[in-house]
Design an enzyme around this catalytic site. Structure first.
Site, PDB file in Angstrom:
ATOM      1  N   LEU A  21    -110.327  44.897 136.963  1.00 20.51           N
ATOM      2  CA  LEU A  21    -111.588  45.444 137.262  1.00 20.51           C
ATOM      3  C   LEU A  21    -112.796  44.722 136.518  1.00 20.51           C
ATOM      4  CD1 LEU A  21    -110.821  49.017 136.188  1.00 20.51           C
ATOM      5  CD2 LEU A  21    -111.192  48.118 138.328  1.00 20.51           C
ATOM      6  N   GLY A  46    -112.834  41.150 136.191  1.00 19.35           N
ATOM      7  CA  GLY A  46    -112.916  40.018 136.866  1.00 19.35           C
ATOM      8  C   GLY A  46    -113.458  40.144 138.510  1.00 19.35           C
ATOM      9  N   HIS A  83    -100.077  53.234 122.097  1.00 23.93           N
ATOM     10  CA  HIS A  83    -100.088  54.397 122.887  1.00 23.93           C
ATOM     11  C   HIS A  83     -99.086  55.424 122.682  1.00 23.93           C
ATOM     12  CE1 HIS A  83    -101.055  57.167 126.500  1.00 23.93           C
ATOM     13  NE2 HIS A  83    -102.030  56.226 126.767  1.00 23.93           N
ATOM     14  N   ARG A 100    -105.446  58.021 120.008  1.00 21.57           N
ATOM     15  CA  ARG A 100    -104.174  57.551 120.106  1.00 21.57           C
ATOM     16  C   ARG A 100    -103.485  56.951 118.923  1.00 21.57           C
ATOM     17  NH1 ARG A 100    -105.443  54.049 125.729  1.00 21.57           N
ATOM     18  NH2 ARG A 100    -105.464  55.958 127.089  1.00 21.57           N
ATOM     19  N   HIS A 109    -100.004  49.184 124.130  1.00 27.70           N
ATOM     20  CA  HIS A 109    -100.502  49.209 125.245  1.00 27.70           C
ATOM     21  C   HIS A 109    -101.844  48.503 125.502  1.00 27.70           C
ATOM     22  CE1 HIS A 109    -102.062  51.591 128.636  1.00 27.70           C
ATOM     23  NE2 HIS A 109    -103.105  51.951 128.160  1.00 27.70           N
ATOM     24  N   GLU A 124    -110.816  43.336 128.770  1.00 27.55           N
ATOM     25  CA  GLU A 124    -110.116  43.493 127.600  1.00 27.55           C
ATOM     26  C   GLU A 124    -109.752  42.039 126.890  1.00 27.55           C
ATOM     27  OE1 GLU A 124    -105.370  44.818 126.501  1.00 27.55           O
ATOM     28  OE2 GLU A 124    -106.082  44.923 128.647  1.00 27.55           O
TER      29      GLU A 124
END
Length: 648
Positions: free
Chosen positions: A54, A56, A277, A341, A412, A436
């Site tokens: 998403l 890049g 997660h 989480r 995760h 990320e």
């Protein structure tokens, strides 16, 4: 802390955020103060973008649309195979469509609090502001978000919030958002503004006169090693969760791009901040290669529980209601099953440690939809979660409409990553890091549905605005393969590749990876201790020594060789694993996903130490044999009051 593990260097600070204006005006003020590149000059400039998830994919498409010449690199056969495709539950945005009290400021506050007060206020507020635009962009691209009866976009709740701000496309949100970015990228490829380089892996960063000027890459089909030059380099290669071997990440996800850049001078921030997660299908066997995520969205209607008594191995449906412990609802009545989480994961571990876990080995808890099916009807539950239920049934052979799902925490997401300033530029001028791969927005824990938000915010809106300030000094002097810095980088890649092939030992890269991953999970996973981390560091150093003396890689580097690919990535994971443990050891507090057993409240919650650890830990690489250097970026809070996190 022993000096043999690290040394402390000069502090580091972000100087790009305009702190002389209120926080709600800083992003627009930074855009205004930033320098621009006129359309004619953009056509003279080249930007490399590594990764097509998403972040890049949206960045390459947007920069191409703006008129820059873009070179896009991905190691998969198609940009659609980027791991963003696996995200299920949704994307956050402060639209307040439900009129339930949401706002940009509330999203900002929830994100800082959810990250346990270990993220920058400026970056998080910008993220909350931009979130509103992301949804409009994606709808315009045709992303099929779920809609209510009247045609408006629907929302649902996610962990760590008390409002419904998560937009979703059933359980396929990441896939649909990635396809939106992919079609925008393909449009630019067809227009000639983006050059595509498929099945190509970045193996080093080319730095000339202190600036990032290109990359060294290997064609994963032919084995050809090539150089590519640009005026700026953007790394969007995702996170490093596969250092644990078993994770929810795709098998190919790795740390190589950011780790090689780190070794060229980019500081690595907060490497120990790993997200566990809580809603994953439990491990099935010793030779399982990855884990499968069950979306956090399931916690909207599913209720988490275990038997009240230890050793109760009756089938779930045979356990009466009054003999069940809905422990999240009991411990956190305000948030219930929608706690963040990190908290949900630790509590699942706690009940399993008490001997109340379910399934093989007692490593599982129930996620039960019986009440939701009774309240809403099975058709309504199928409409919301059908594909997730189908996936669970295919993997486990169990029908979750009849029998509760069994879930357990798993690695995760990684909140750590390369250090960047407000402009998303690393400590290497000209190298920008997005999604990320950077550390910037989530602190010590990421709220669900915020990864997609950050990736698209960085790619569509933030980077295209900030990179122009750097490129305004360009175009820079041309370089070619004969430049000494380029020759040195290529030789380094060739020498390491040949070294991996020439060891001719007895162990496969996968065996080293599996051993490293188990060690990291046991000693640097959901709970860490001083003693355990020191043991991990000693053992990782032994693994590293054995890796370089007993590795077995067949074939050659002039052709398709996936064992060679894996070997290079494992070499980087081993070095990263040691830094993660050093970072976790030095941070003698608990915060978010970093839980030190020595630092907890009487109730067993994470206990921060704001007096001594309210900073970003930015690590500088040093030559082999020397300890890494720690640079601290102090975190200051003007708009959020530091407090012990409570979701009770």
């Amino acid at each position: 802390m022993s000096l043999e593990l690290f040394t402390e260097g000069e502090p580091i600070a972000d100087t790009k955020a305009p702190t002389d204006v209120p926080i709600g005006e800083r992003w627009s003020e930074r855009q205004f103060r930033g320098r621009l590149v006129n359309p004619t000059n953009r056509r003279k400039m080249t930007i490399i973008v590594v990764g097509t998830g998403l972040a890049g994919g949206s960045a390459a498409a947007t920069l191409g649309e703006a008129g820059y010449r873009v070179k896009s690199f991905w190691y998969q056969d198609s940009p659609r195979r980027a791991h963003s495709v696996a995200a299920q539950g949704g994307i956050n945005a402060a639209k307040n469509y439900r009129n339930d009290g949401d706002s940009v400021h509330r999203l900002f506050y929830d994100t800082v609090k959810g990250g346990d007060f270990r993220s920058r206020e400026d970056n998080v507020h910008r993220l909350a502001e931009v979130s509103v635009n992301i949804i409009d962009q994606c709808v315009a691209q045709g992303v099929p978000f779920a809609r209510e009866y009247g045609g408006l976009l629907d929302n649902r709740s996610f962990g760590g919030t008390q409002v419904s701000r998560t937009f979703y496309a059933r359980g396929q949100t990441g896939q649909q958002l990635l396809y939106g970015a992919y079609q925008a990228l393909e449009r630019q490829i067809a227009a000639g503004s983006v050059e595509q380089n498929a099945r190509t892996e970045m193996l080093d960063l080319i730095v000339v006169d202190g600036r990032a000027r290109g990359i060294v890459a290997r064609d994963l089909v032919s084995g050809e090693i090539s150089t590519h030059f640009a005026d700026a380099v953007v790394i969007a290669s995702g996170g490093y969760g596969n250092v644990f071997y078993l994770s929810t990440n795709a098998k190919g996800s790795n740390t190589t791009a950011i780790w090689r850049a780190h070794k060229r001078g980019a500081y690595f921030a907060n490497p120990c901040y790993t997200q566990i997660h809580p809603t994953c299908i439990p491990v099935k066997g010793d030779y399982q290669s990855k884990l499968t995520l069950m979306s956090e969205s399931l916690r909207n209607d599913g209720r988490v529980w275990v038997p009240k008594e230890r050793g109760d191995d009756r089938p779930a449906n045979d356990i009466p209601e009054d003999e069940r412990d809905y422990y999240l609802e009991r411990l956190y009545p305000s948030f219930g099953n929608l706690v963040p989480r990190d908290i949900a994961s630790r509590q699942a571990k706690n009940v399993c440690d008490e001997g109340r876990g379910v399934g093989p080995g007692g490593l599982g808890v129930y996620l039960d939809f019986a009440e939701a099916i009774k309240r809403l009807g099975r058709p309504a539950v199928e409409a919301k979660y059908g594909n997730l239920f189908d996936m669970y049934a295919q993997i486990t052979g169990e029908d979750p409409y009849v029998t509760p799902m069994r879930i357990f925490p798993a690695v995760h997401y990684t909140m750590g990553g390369l250090w960047v300033d407000y402009d998303l530029q690393s400590t290497i001028p000209g190298m920008f890091v997005i999604g990320e791969a950077n550390f910037s927005d989530h602190g010590a824990n990421r709220l669900g549905a915020s990864a997609l938000m950050q990736g698209l915010a960085d790619g569509y809106f933030v980077l295209p605005s900030t990179i122009s300030s750097y490129l305004a000094d360009g175009p820079f002097d041309k370089i070619d393969e004969s430049h000494p810095a380029v020759v040195e980088a290529v030789q380094g890649v060739q020498e390491q590749t040949q070294r991996l092939l020439s060891i001719n030992g007895n162990r496969t890269p996968a065996s080293f990876h599996r051993e490293l991953g188990q060690l990291m999970w046991d000693l640097c996973g959901m709970e860490r201790t001083d003693e355990g981390l020191r043991k991990a560091i000693d053992r990782i150093r032994e693994i590293r020594q054995e890796f370089w003396s007993n590795l077995k890689v067949g074939g050659d580097w002039h052709s398709f060789n996936q064992t060679l690919e894996h070997a290079g990535r494992v070499a980087d994971f081993i070095e990263l694993g040691e830094l993660m443990c050093v970072d976790a050891l030095h941070r003698r507090e608990s915060c978010g996903g970093h839980f030190r057993a020595e630092s907890q409240t009487p109730e067993g919650e994470a206990l921060r130490d704001d007096e001594n650890f309210a900073y970003v830990a930015a690590w500088e690489w040093t030559p082999e044999g020397q300890p890494p250097v720690l640079h601290k970026e102090n975190l200051e809070y003007e708009y959020v009051h530091l407090a012990q996190r409570s979701y009770k």
